[in-house]
Write an enzyme that holds these catalytic residues in place. Sequence first.
Site, PDB file in Angstrom:
ATOM      1  N   TYR A  51       0.834  -1.212   0.000  1.00 53.73           N
ATOM      2  CA  TYR A  51       0.000   0.000   0.000  1.00 53.73           C
ATOM      3  C   TYR A  51       0.865   1.256   0.000  1.00 53.73           C
ATOM      4  CZ  TYR A  51      -3.699   3.270   1.225  1.00 53.73           C
ATOM      5  OH  TYR A  51      -4.574   4.315   1.208  1.00 53.73           O
ATOM      6  N   SER A  95     -14.439   2.643  12.262  1.00 60.05           N
ATOM      7  CA  SER A  95     -15.579   1.758  12.002  1.00 60.05           C
ATOM      8  C   SER A  95     -15.501   0.495  12.864  1.00 60.05           C
ATOM      9  CB  SER A  95     -15.685   1.421  10.512  1.00 60.05           C
ATOM     10  OG  SER A  95     -14.434   1.188   9.930  1.00 60.05           O
ATOM     11  N   PHE A  97     -14.226   0.266  15.978  1.00 60.82           N
ATOM     12  CA  PHE A  97     -14.653   0.622  17.337  1.00 60.82           C
ATOM     13  C   PHE A  97     -16.160   0.844  17.410  1.00 60.82           C
ATOM     14  CE2 PHE A  97     -10.417   2.542  19.144  1.00 60.82           C
ATOM     15  CZ  PHE A  97      -9.847   1.280  19.075  1.00 60.82           C
ATOM     16  N   GLY A 111      -1.454  -3.276  20.416  1.00 66.75           N
ATOM     17  CA  GLY A 111      -0.335  -2.692  21.142  1.00 66.75           C
ATOM     18  C   GLY A 111      -0.813  -2.058  22.434  1.00 66.75           C
TER      19      GLY A 111
END
Length: 230
Positions: A51, A95, A97, A111
């Site tokens: 990407y 989106s 969450f 993390g």
Amino acid sequence: MGTLNMLGLAKRINARFLLTSTSEVYGDPLQHPQVETYWGNVNPIGVRSCYDEGKRVAETLSMDYHRGAGIEVRIARIFNTYGPRMSIDDGRVVSNFVAQALRKEPMTVYGDGKQTRSFQFVSDLVEGLMRLMEGDHVGPFNLGNPGEFTMLELAQVVQETIDKNAKIEFRPNTEDDPHKRKPDISKAKELLGWQPTVSLREGLPRMVSDFRQRLFGDSKGSLDGSLSAE
């Protein structure tokens, strides 16, 4: 390849070409906030590289066609964007969450949750893109909201908006996840007269209403005429 094909089309029909690039061209930045003149800190062989490098080469192709063939190009580096009608399960953090909190599932934080992102509402992005295309400046331009949130702070805003008792679940961090991301939008302010106007706490409820309506059929959540985010 899609960028190359579209640049060829723009050349044939003498059209102005918009490249929607990304803040990912900066990689895991060593400069904070990021300005357009920063070349980035990118791992070219990492799990995210297809990407990052795909967007970087798309910018290269656009500038080569601009310089070599005289094509009018406009380059926007888009930072995290959210809003109504996003795909509910697209894997993006906002989106994720929102959908998890609405479904009464734990919100997944990777993390320690201290990595930061900047979130702009879709209508602000659309306004920036229109000003870019209607203006005389090639770019690149950072288009994002300089308001910076850690993942934990974002989760807390989602809790405030949806369910204060929503749980947070920590998981191992993903490889090459950028630690910080915040746009310097001075260039867009000066040359495009643009800056975002919708704060996260203002925009998120609009997205939540849309997600609630699509997940549960709650007519109170409909947002007729609202813009979608990609």
